[in-house]
Write an enzyme that holds these catalytic residues in place. Structure first.
Site, short mmCIF file in Angstrom:
data_model
loop_
_atom_site.label_atom_id
_atom_site.label_comp_id
_atom_site.label_asym_id
_atom_site.label_seq_id
_atom_site.Cartn_x
_atom_site.Cartn_y
_atom_site.Cartn_z
N ASP A 389 0.85 -1.19 0.00
CA ASP A 389 0.00 0.00 0.00
C ASP A 389 0.89 1.25 0.00
O ASP A 389 2.11 1.15 0.16
CB ASP A 389 -0.87 -0.06 1.27
CG ASP A 389 -1.95 1.01 1.32
OD1 ASP A 389 -2.33 1.55 0.27
OD2 ASP A 389 -2.42 1.32 2.44
N GLU A 392 2.60 5.07 -3.96
CA GLU A 392 2.57 6.03 -5.11
C GLU A 392 3.89 6.78 -5.22
O GLU A 392 4.25 7.10 -6.36
CB GLU A 392 1.40 7.01 -4.93
CG GLU A 392 0.04 6.35 -5.03
CD GLU A 392 -0.26 5.41 -3.88
OE1 GLU A 392 0.19 5.69 -2.75
OE2 GLU A 392 -0.93 4.39 -4.11
N ASP A 468 -8.96 3.73 -2.67
CA ASP A 468 -9.99 4.15 -1.71
C ASP A 468 -11.22 4.72 -2.39
O ASP A 468 -11.47 5.93 -2.40
CB ASP A 468 -9.39 5.16 -0.73
CG ASP A 468 -8.28 4.53 0.09
OD1 ASP A 468 -8.14 3.28 0.05
OD2 ASP A 468 -7.54 5.27 0.75
O1 MIG Z 1 -3.69 6.03 4.78
O2 MIG Z 1 -3.75 0.81 5.74
O3 MIG Z 1 -5.92 2.18 0.33
O4 MIG Z 1 -6.92 -0.03 1.68
O5 MIG Z 1 -7.00 0.12 4.49
C1 MIG Z 1 -4.56 4.95 4.52
C2 MIG Z 1 -4.91 1.58 5.85
C3 MIG Z 1 -3.75 3.71 4.32
C4 MIG Z 1 -4.98 3.01 2.37
C5 MIG Z 1 -5.45 1.82 1.60
C6 MIG Z 1 -6.51 1.11 2.39
C7 MIG Z 1 -5.98 0.71 3.75
C8 MIG Z 1 -5.47 1.95 4.48
N1 MIG Z 1 -4.45 2.63 3.67
#
Ligand code: MIG
Length: 786
Positions: A389, A392, A468
């Site tokens: 995650d 980017e 999201d």
């Molecule tokens: O700042 O890990 O897209 O799926 O649950 C949010 C917490 C960070 C973004 C991800 C989401 C995940 C969440 N993350």
């Protein structure tokens, strides 16, 4: 547009023919022309700095056949199967005949400019109006008339028109009944595509840095173009079969007791499920590769229990490594010198969940190796897959929410580049380090990696999800349009958070989203921290019953879904496909974005609106069967029933569909393979099997079974052809033939490959379906129905 379009020279000053390239030089610019198999033309245009090695392209250029190249006065003409490509220094005209059509299609390069701070090109599109692809983009579905940006960005609860998002695939597919081509602009810095927005007949491309890398991908159909693009940038490797099961996630399931209870609930309620996800709270203070001692004191024991109950566990891993001198991963990364620094030599420190973090330079091989090794601890505890995650990359403490431009990457060849020039590949390279590391830790296993950020070619390393999104019907509709465009951009393994990440869906929306989930390559429910419970039983008994049946359908269809994945891993074509890939001659197919083809046999028309129990469906050429009751439909528009839980599904006449009986998870083998013959005089279908977890399929441990049904002179025969030696787990094979008279009893003669004949009698058909079952074996050769 660039400041200085180049002047057209009188004549070519210098043309150099090499075996695999033709190089033009003029003033201080170089234009390199290459060919990639089967028919992709690459133009690379640069100034002083030669192009960097592509992160996306894995093919090598081919020898340019001498007879294909002609040099006329001031121009070079390349004649290929799909057309003629004429290049003169300032303009390039790509003239080609898609699908062997008589009137050639054209895409022309009207001008280009390569300067230090801006790279640009203008392409004439000559009347073309249908453009797709570009990876993860929001509305509209057809990208003509829009302008969009490639810059991987974290934007939670994005609107249905928001741009840019988490991943960038600068591949645009032009497709209509006249033919198709792809335009891949391989540049990982910030770039924009204006597709007929400022000028209706021009695509305007601009990038902030790097060189101009144009790939014109040709082919004789839209599918042919996608296959050629997949040759160029790679295909999805086969995932483990458990990753095709239903997956339950939320931010976050913890502590351990709650995770075990969740697993128990699935089994007690008889709702199939394969995977449970652990979001950031499983870690110790958000430190990657650690467990929270309070919430998960005995991770190995917990994972053993879950495994024994048929569950796999995927944990999240973010790129930010907490700056903490007592934390092993930080210390080891410091020792190896793999964290990113700024131009001034200081480490770049950004804030994410753990507070101050340093970040690995995934664009460097040494870092990726180190990163891969760090997974060892979690893998040894028994974690089955990983979810990357925030890559980017996303940081909290600056306005742009990502690394600043003075962050410097060191590429594999030792060269140093500013973050801005390579921003869009950071996430993909993280996923690459993850996948390659897992492959080294457990070489016999197929890794499962899920990433949020990605770039062209990322299908080689991981599945991706659409970030999201939001709990609304508008987002449900958008999710499907995104899958279709991401799929034609070369990334088949895609999904979205079922129900929408932010917000809490009502029961109807959740159920409708599960219905689409059955046919979504990645079928995962996930939700934000403060959302209401989102388990399939969370909406009351009535919905629990419907949701169970929907998830059961996913498991019944697994032989088809697995086969669709296999085909996609071979061809690079999407798993969930726009109608135009299967029906390129049908004008209407190009506008339909609320129906899709799954695999090659199903046309699915999901319900994407609230409060409705029917919808209109367009069926392309041919005769179609309603999958549920065998009712037949001709091509054209129909209004069909679609009560909650019943997505309209159609099967093309002449298809043979393979299902199995329901299992609690893929860990429990199903014992019955169900073969449904959607009859015409001749039907056929094939299905693919292997062990679903190891890499042995690459050395021949698979079986592909082709079944052919033939009606000739009033006698019915089913013939089998096997390729491969893997023995699937089925014990029984059950046949369903539609359109039989009621109450008929038939005699079945089964001949095996040794010539032995066995005899069976069917029960009288009650519903107009003829059904019979025989033992399954790889030696079945022929069934005659008398
Ligand atoms: O700042 O890990 O897209 O799926 O649950 C949010 C917490 C960070 C973004 C991800 C989401 C995940 C969440 N993350």
């Amino acid at each position: 547009m660039g400041n200085n379009p180049m002047e057209r020279p009188e004549k070519f000053p210098g043309i150099k023919h090499n075996e695999k390239s033709i190089i033009f030089t003029y003033q201080n610019k170089t234009v390199k022309l290459e060919l990639f198999a089967p028919q992709t033309i690459h133009l690379s245009i640069y100034g002083k700095e030669p192009p960097r090695k592509s992160f996306a392209v894995i093919e090598s250029p081919m020898v340019i056949p001498e007879e294909a190249v002609k040099e006329n006065d001031g121009e070079v003409v390349l004649k290929l199967h799909t057309g003629t490509f004429t290049f003169n220094y300032n303009n390039a005209t790509f003239l080609f005949n898609p699908s062997g059509k008589n009137n050639p299609q054209s895409l022309s390069m009207e001008s280009m400019s390569v300067e230090d701070t801006s790279i640009s090109a203008l392409f004439g599109i000559h009347g073309a109006r249908n453009f797709y692809g570009l990876g993860e983009k929001t509305l509209p579905y057809n990208k003509y008339g829009t302008s969009c940006v490639m810059w991987n960005s974290d934007f939670p609860a994005y609107s249905v028109y928001h741009d840019p998002l988490y991943e960038s695939i600068p591949f645009l597919l032009k497709a209509d009944t006249h033919g198709a081509y792809g335009l891949f602009m391989d540049n990982p810095s910030r770039s924009t595509f204006d597709i007929g927005k400022s000028n209706p007949d021009i695509i305007k491309y601009q990038a902030d840095a790097g060189t101009l890398e144009i790939y014109l991908v040709t082919g004789n159909s839209p599918a042919g173009v996608i296959e050629a693009f997949a040759n160029l940038t790679g295909k999805m490797p086969m995932p483990p079969i458990w990753a095709l099961g239903y997956q339950q996630s939320r931010w976050s399931y913890y502590p351990e007791e709650r995770v075990l209870k969740l697993a128990k609930d699935f089994r007690e309620k008889n709702i199939p499920c394969d995977v449970i996800y652990l979001d950031i709270d499983y870690m110790n203070g958000y430190r990657c590769f650690t467990w929270s001692p309070e919430n998960f004191p005995r991770p190995k024991e917990m994972l053993d229990k879950l495994h024994a109950d048929g569950f796999k566990v995927v944990t999240i891993i973010d790129p930010g490594i907490k700056k903490d001198s007592s934390y092993g991963v930080y210390k080891s990364g410091m020792k190896e010198g793999i964290f990113l620094r700024k131009k001034d030599g200081h480490f770049y420190v950004g804030q994410v969940w753990p507070g101050d973090c340093v970040f690995p330079d995934f664009l460097n091989e040494k870092t990726r190796d180190w990163w891969g090794r760090e997974y060892g601890a979690l893998v040894r505890d028994g974690v089955d897959g990983f979810w990357n995650d925030m890559n980017e990359p996303s940081v909290f403490n600056n306005q742009k929410k990502t690394f600043p431009p003075d962050v410097v990457h060191k590429l594999d060849d030792g060269s140093l580049v500013s973050h801005n020039e390579v921003h869009n590949v950071y996430g993909m390279e993280m996923a690459r380090g993850t996948r390659e590391g897992l492959g080294r830790l457990e070489p016999e296993k197929r890794p499962f990696v899920l990433t949020r950020a990605n770039y062209a070619g990322g299908q080689r390393f991981s599945a991706m999800w659409t970030g999201d999104n939001f709990a609304s019907f508008a987002h449900l509709k958008l999710a499907l349009e995104m899958y279709l465009n991401i799929g034609v951009s070369g990334q088949p393994f895609v999904g979205s958070d079922v129900g929408g990440f932010v917000g809490s869906p009502g029961p109807e929306l959740f159920t409708r989203w599960l219905e689409l989930g059955v046919f979504t390559p990645l079928f995962r429910t996930h939700s934000v921290i403060d959302s209401k419970p989102r388990e399939p039983w969370a909406f009351g008994e009535e919905y629990e019953h419907i949701n169970r049946q929907i998830i059961e359908r996913r498991y019944m269809l697994l032989p088809e879904i697995y086969t669709a994945f296999h085909n996609s891993s071979q061809t690079g074509l999407p798993i969930i496909m726009p109608l135009y890939l299967s029906f390129p001659e049908d004008n209407k197919a190009y506008d339909i974005s609320d129906e899709f083809i799954f695999g090659s046999k199903f046309l699915v028309a999901p319900v994407l609106d609230s409060g409705v129990t029917s919808r209109s469906v367009y069926l392309p050429d041919g005769k179609w069967f309603n999958f549920y009751d065998g009712k037949t439909f001709n091509s054209g528009w129909h209004v069909v029933n679609a009560p909650l839980g019943m997505t309209p599904i159609f099967v093309k006449e002449g298809s043979i569909v393979f299902e199995q009986n329901v299992v609690p998870s893929t860990a429990t083998p199903s014992d019955t393979l169900i073969v449904s013959i959607f009859k015409s005089d001749s039907s056929e279908g094939s299905v693919y099997f292997d062990d679903g977890k190891s890499t042995s399929y690459r050395s021949g441990e698979f079986t592909s079974m082709l079944v052919k049904y033939r009606l000739a002179d009033g006698s019915e025969n089913i013939v089998f052809e096997f390729d491969g030696k893997y023995h699937p787990h089925y014990k029984i094979i059950k046949f369903r033939l539609l359109k039989e008279g009621k109450g008929v009893t038939r005699e079945i003669f089964l001949t095996d490959r040794f010539g032995k004949v066995s005899h069976y009698t069917t029960k009288p058909g009650q519903t107009g379906t003829l059904e019979f079952a025989i033992p399954f074996s790889l030696s079945i050769k022929k069934i005659s129905i008398k």
